[in-house]
Design a protein around this motif. Structure first.
Motif, short mmCIF file in Angstrom:
data_model
loop_
_atom_site.label_atom_id
_atom_site.label_comp_id
_atom_site.label_asym_id
_atom_site.label_seq_id
_atom_site.Cartn_x
_atom_site.Cartn_y
_atom_site.Cartn_z
N ALA A 128 0.84 -1.19 0.00
CA ALA A 128 0.00 0.00 0.00
C ALA A 128 0.88 1.24 0.00
O ALA A 128 1.72 1.43 0.88
CB ALA A 128 -0.91 -0.02 1.22
N LEU A 129 0.69 2.09 -1.00
CA LEU A 129 1.44 3.34 -1.11
C LEU A 129 0.47 4.50 -1.10
O LEU A 129 -0.66 4.39 -1.57
CB LEU A 129 2.26 3.38 -2.42
CG LEU A 129 3.33 2.30 -2.63
CD1 LEU A 129 3.95 2.47 -4.01
CD2 LEU A 129 4.40 2.37 -1.55
N SER A 130 0.94 5.64 -0.58
CA SER A 130 0.13 6.84 -0.67
C SER A 130 0.12 7.31 -2.12
O SER A 130 0.93 6.86 -2.95
CB SER A 130 0.70 7.93 0.23
OG SER A 130 1.94 8.40 -0.29
N GLU A 131 -0.78 8.23 -2.42
CA GLU A 131 -0.85 8.74 -3.80
C GLU A 131 0.46 9.41 -4.19
O GLU A 131 0.96 9.21 -5.31
CB GLU A 131 -2.00 9.74 -3.91
CG GLU A 131 -2.17 10.30 -5.33
CD GLU A 131 -3.36 11.25 -5.45
OE1 GLU A 131 -3.52 11.85 -6.53
OE2 GLU A 131 -4.09 11.40 -4.45
N PHE A 132 1.05 10.16 -3.26
CA PHE A 132 2.30 10.85 -3.58
C PHE A 132 3.44 9.85 -3.76
O PHE A 132 4.26 9.99 -4.68
CB PHE A 132 2.65 11.86 -2.49
CG PHE A 132 3.87 12.69 -2.81
CD1 PHE A 132 3.88 13.56 -3.90
CD2 PHE A 132 5.02 12.58 -2.04
CE1 PHE A 132 5.01 14.31 -4.20
CE2 PHE A 132 6.15 13.33 -2.34
CZ PHE A 132 6.14 14.20 -3.42
N GLU A 133 3.50 8.82 -2.92
CA GLU A 133 4.54 7.80 -3.06
C GLU A 133 4.41 7.10 -4.40
O GLU A 133 5.42 6.80 -5.05
CB GLU A 133 4.44 6.79 -1.92
CG GLU A 133 4.89 7.33 -0.57
CD GLU A 133 4.56 6.40 0.57
OE1 GLU A 133 5.14 6.57 1.66
OE2 GLU A 133 3.70 5.50 0.39
N SER A 134 3.19 6.86 -4.82
CA SER A 134 2.97 6.21 -6.12
C SER A 134 3.47 7.09 -7.25
O SER A 134 4.07 6.59 -8.22
CB SER A 134 1.48 5.91 -6.31
OG SER A 134 1.02 5.01 -5.33
N MET A 135 3.24 8.40 -7.14
CA MET A 135 3.70 9.33 -8.17
C MET A 135 5.22 9.39 -8.22
O MET A 135 5.83 9.44 -9.29
CB MET A 135 3.12 10.72 -7.90
CG MET A 135 1.61 10.81 -8.03
SD MET A 135 1.04 10.45 -9.71
CE MET A 135 1.73 11.85 -10.58
N VAL A 136 5.85 9.40 -7.04
CA VAL A 136 7.31 9.43 -6.98
C VAL A 136 7.88 8.15 -7.60
O VAL A 136 8.84 8.19 -8.37
CB VAL A 136 7.80 9.60 -5.53
CG1 VAL A 136 9.31 9.40 -5.44
CG2 VAL A 136 7.43 10.97 -5.00
N LEU A 137 7.27 7.01 -7.29
CA LEU A 137 7.72 5.75 -7.86
C LEU A 137 7.59 5.77 -9.38
O LEU A 137 8.49 5.29 -10.09
CB LEU A 137 6.90 4.61 -7.27
CG LEU A 137 7.22 3.20 -7.79
CD1 LEU A 137 8.67 2.84 -7.54
CD2 LEU A 137 6.29 2.17 -7.15
N MET A 138 6.52 6.32 -9.87
CA MET A 138 6.32 6.41 -11.31
C MET A 138 7.40 7.27 -11.96
O MET A 138 7.95 6.93 -13.00
CB MET A 138 4.93 6.99 -11.62
CG MET A 138 4.62 7.06 -13.11
SD MET A 138 2.86 7.39 -13.40
CE MET A 138 2.65 8.95 -12.54
#
Length: 237
Positions: A128-138
């Motif tokens: 489970a990632l936060s929305e911001f963490e997901s964006m950084v990963l992308m």
């Protein structure tokens, strides 16, 4: 110094240990019949299929061609065998997919709603990632190797060490080469687990970056400007 030298294993001991290990591997090879020459061709192929499916089913990560070759005969075509397994799974709620340089069982997308409704822990699920963490990963996926400062430039705000640590703890990213910019900061790159978790075989399977830029989600120009600015600053100093 002499005492330290005495504590080191001698070359003879090392050689003996290596021979023992080689002997154990040879014994394992002898006990495990890969070739199955005593079986008719059709039964041999069937047994190879079952072995490969069992190995893939039991593995936590995608299984490579090299690993599968350990359980089948030398004349076995892994690709043809995988094709037969995929055909056999037609109509089942799961399939055999090629991800992260190997093969893995995955549930079919048509049953995603049923799996979510069951609310049970899934094997190999995405952390489970936060929305911001997901964006950084992308962003790391597209621009790697990339530094934390360059990531901060993309998003117009600081990407904290905690965000990076969260992605590292989830095994999605790892440290890359040092950046040639002043201070030689670490860069970050994605891992094989990242490919596996998101069902990609290689980074070429990432969505079209132009579409993401048009949607305002990523800015390739921003990170390029940041990198060039850092290089110019370093030359001036």
């Amino acid at each position: 110094m002499a005492a330290a030298a005495d504590n080191r294993p001698s070359r003879r001991k090392k050689a003996k240990a290596a021979d023992k290990k080689a002997g154990a591997n040879a014994a394992d090879d002898h006990l495990f019949d890969r070739e199955l020459e005593s079986l008719p061709a059709d039964l041999r192929w069937r047994e190879w299929m079952l072995r490969v499916e069992a190995v893939i089913f039991a593995a936590a990560e995608p299984v490579t061609r090299e690993t599968l070759s350990r359980v089948v005969g030398k004349a076995c075509s892994i690709d043809l065998l995988i094709d037969d397994l995929r055909e056999e799974l037609t109509g089942r709620p799961y399939e055999l997919v090629s991800v992260a340089g190997g093969w893995q069982h995955r549930s079919r997308s048509a049953y995603a709603d049923a799996i979510r409704a069951a609310a049970t822990p899934t094997r190999g699920g995405v952390s489970a990632l936060s929305e911001f963490e997901s964006m950084v990963l992308m962003a790391i996926g597209y621009f790697q190797p990339i530094t934390r400062a360059e990531l901060s430039k993309i998003f117009g705000k600081e990407v904290s060490r905690d965000t990076i640590a969260s992605l590292r703890n989830a095994a999605f990213i790892a440290s890359g080469p040092r950046s040639p910019t002043p201070g030689a900061p670490y860069t970050y790159v994605t891992t094989k687990h990242f490919l596996s978790a998101f069902g990609m075989e290689t980074l070429r399977d990432l969505p079209d970056i132009e579409a993401l830029e048009d949607a305002g989600l990523l800015s390739r120009a921003a990170v390029q400007e940041e990198a060039m600015g850092a290089v110019v600053k370093g030359e001036e100093e």
